[in-house]
Design a protein around this motif. Structure first.
Motif, PDB file in Angstrom:
ATOM      1  N   GLY A  80       0.804  -1.208   0.000  1.00 52.87           N
ATOM      2  CA  GLY A  80       0.000   0.000   0.000  1.00 52.87           C
ATOM      3  C   GLY A  80       0.842   1.265   0.000  1.00 52.87           C
ATOM      4  N   VAL A  81       1.887   1.277   0.831  1.00 51.74           N
ATOM      5  CA  VAL A  81       2.775   2.448   0.887  1.00 51.74           C
ATOM      6  C   VAL A  81       3.506   2.624  -0.440  1.00 51.74           C
ATOM      7  N   PHE A  82       3.972   1.525  -1.029  1.00 53.13           N
ATOM      8  CA  PHE A  82       4.663   1.608  -2.325  1.00 53.13           C
ATOM      9  C   PHE A  82       3.731   2.141  -3.415  1.00 53.13           C
ATOM     10  N   ALA A  83       2.482   1.679  -3.408  1.00 53.04           N
ATOM     11  CA  ALA A  83       1.522   2.136  -4.419  1.00 53.04           C
ATOM     12  C   ALA A  83       1.263   3.634  -4.275  1.00 53.04           C
ATOM     13  N   ALA A  84       1.055   4.079  -3.038  1.00 56.31           N
ATOM     14  CA  ALA A  84       0.815   5.502  -2.804  1.00 56.31           C
ATOM     15  C   ALA A  84       2.043   6.329  -3.177  1.00 56.31           C
ATOM     16  N   SER A  85       3.229   5.842  -2.856  1.00 58.16           N
ATOM     17  CA  SER A  85       4.463   6.567  -3.183  1.00 58.16           C
ATOM     18  C   SER A  85       4.648   6.687  -4.685  1.00 58.16           C
ATOM     19  N   THR A  86       4.281   5.625  -5.411  1.00 57.57           N
ATOM     20  CA  THR A  86       4.398   5.660  -6.870  1.00 57.57           C
ATOM     21  C   THR A  86       3.490   6.728  -7.469  1.00 57.57           C
ATOM     22  N   ILE A  87       2.259   6.776  -7.006  1.00 56.96           N
ATOM     23  CA  ILE A  87       1.298   7.767  -7.518  1.00 56.96           C
ATOM     24  C   ILE A  87       1.797   9.188  -7.258  1.00 56.96           C
TER      25      ILE A  87
END
Length: 340
Positions: A80-87
């Protein structure tokens, strides 16, 4: 007259003057909104990085303790953190590029209008104005914006990770500050000549290119007058000149590279050397070692902006000097010039 070496105070003043002119232009309102959005995105990115450090700590501790349910839970949080950071990162990059092209368009339009007004182009006493208007304006706007955002991001990172690292180990925090300060000073001492050499290289490259263009545009005349030998000698002289200057640049880059490469490698081992004994003594969880490594790396990188970006900064200083001399020759006092 071109200035090859610019005092830091003068460079900063020219940069600030250019930013003010852009902010007050007809597109200034739009530019301010984009920049404000970028600052918010940088804050979000750093908040996610801090969250990631805690998730990573718990994730590694769950592995070390063979705790399956904890491992699965932290793995989902990691994703979840990686996905948010990517966005956040992608949107920030998009906004930075849009703001950069907006600034370049605005500055180029003003310079072009002044360049062609009242026959200025005819009596302008500046070498290679075409390159300065096209390539130097592009490099100035894109690089200025990039460095400004990196500076803001470094400030946010220092605020975000100082508490994390201090909580883990005050000693490690002090080492990070001293290590970054020493590295920055030593990098400046090693690489300072790059500012002048990069300035010269831009001019020598432009001079060589203009000689090639001259041959192309006057091919028929050169053929009729049989000046091939003279033109060849002229081109090769300019080539020798730029190659000799570039060799000096590569020698200094080599020296700076030896230091910065070793500097970056040491960042990976220092946290473990200081924190690992506490884990061995059973005072901390295994995940704290990985969190300390991440926090230390982030904090040192934030403090070490000069070390990591010195070669780019030296090239930028040369571009700033060339563009400033052009604007000064055009009589444009509203951009890049230091107020009298």
């Amino acid at each position: 007259m071109d200035t090859q070496e610019i005092p830091l105070k003068t460079s900063a003043a020219r940069f600030i003057a250019s930013v003010r002119a852009f902010a007050r232009s007809e597109v200034g309102g739009k530019a301010k909104l984009i920049f404000a959005a970028l600052i918010l995105l940088l804050c979000a990115a750093n908040a996610l990085n801090v969250a990631n450090s805690y998730v990573g700590r718990n994730f590694m501790s769950a592995i070390a303790e063979r705790h399956m349910s904890g491992f699965v839970h932290q793995a989902f949080l990691y994703v979840g953190v990686f996905a948010a950071s990517t966005i956040v990162a992608v949107i920030a990059r998009f906004g930075e590029e849009r703001l950069g092209i907006l600034w370049r368009e605005n500055l180029t339009r003003r310079i072009v209008r002044r360049y062609l007004a009242d026959g200025t182009y005819h009596h302008l006493d500046v070498a290679n104005p075409d390159q300065r208007i096209s390539e130097d304006v592009r490099a100035f706007t894109v690089t200025s914006l990039s460095f400004a955002l990196m500076a803001f991001n470094s400030a946010f990172t220092i605020v975000a990770f100082s508490e994390v690292l201090w909580t883990i180990s005050p000693l490690l925090f002090a080492v990070a500050v001293l290590y970054a300060a020493g590295g920055s000073i030593f990098t400046i001492l090693l690489g300072r000549p790059l500012i002048r050499l990069n300035y010269d290289q831009l001019d020598k490259e432009a001079s060589f290119r203009s000689a090639l263009i001259h041959v192309r545009d006057n091919a028929e005349t050169i053929r009729l007058t049989q000046e091939e030998g003279a033109q060849t000698a002229k081109l090769l002289d300019r080539l020798d000149d730029l190659v000799a200057n570039f060799r000096k640049i590569t020698s200094i880059n080599r020296n700076v590279g030896f230091f910065t490469t070793g500097y970056n490698w040491m960042i990976q081992i220092i946290p473990a050397l200081i924190i690992a004994p506490a884990f061995i003594d059973g005072k901390i969880e295994f995940g704290v070692i990985t969190q300390s490594a991440m926090a230390f790396s982030a904090l040192v990188a934030a403090f070490s902006l000069i070390v990591t970006q010195f070669q780019s900064l030296s090239s930028f200083a040369a571009v700033l000097a060339r563009l400033s001399s052009l604007v000064g020759a055009l009589g444009e006092q509203s951009d890049l010039q230091v107020p009298a």
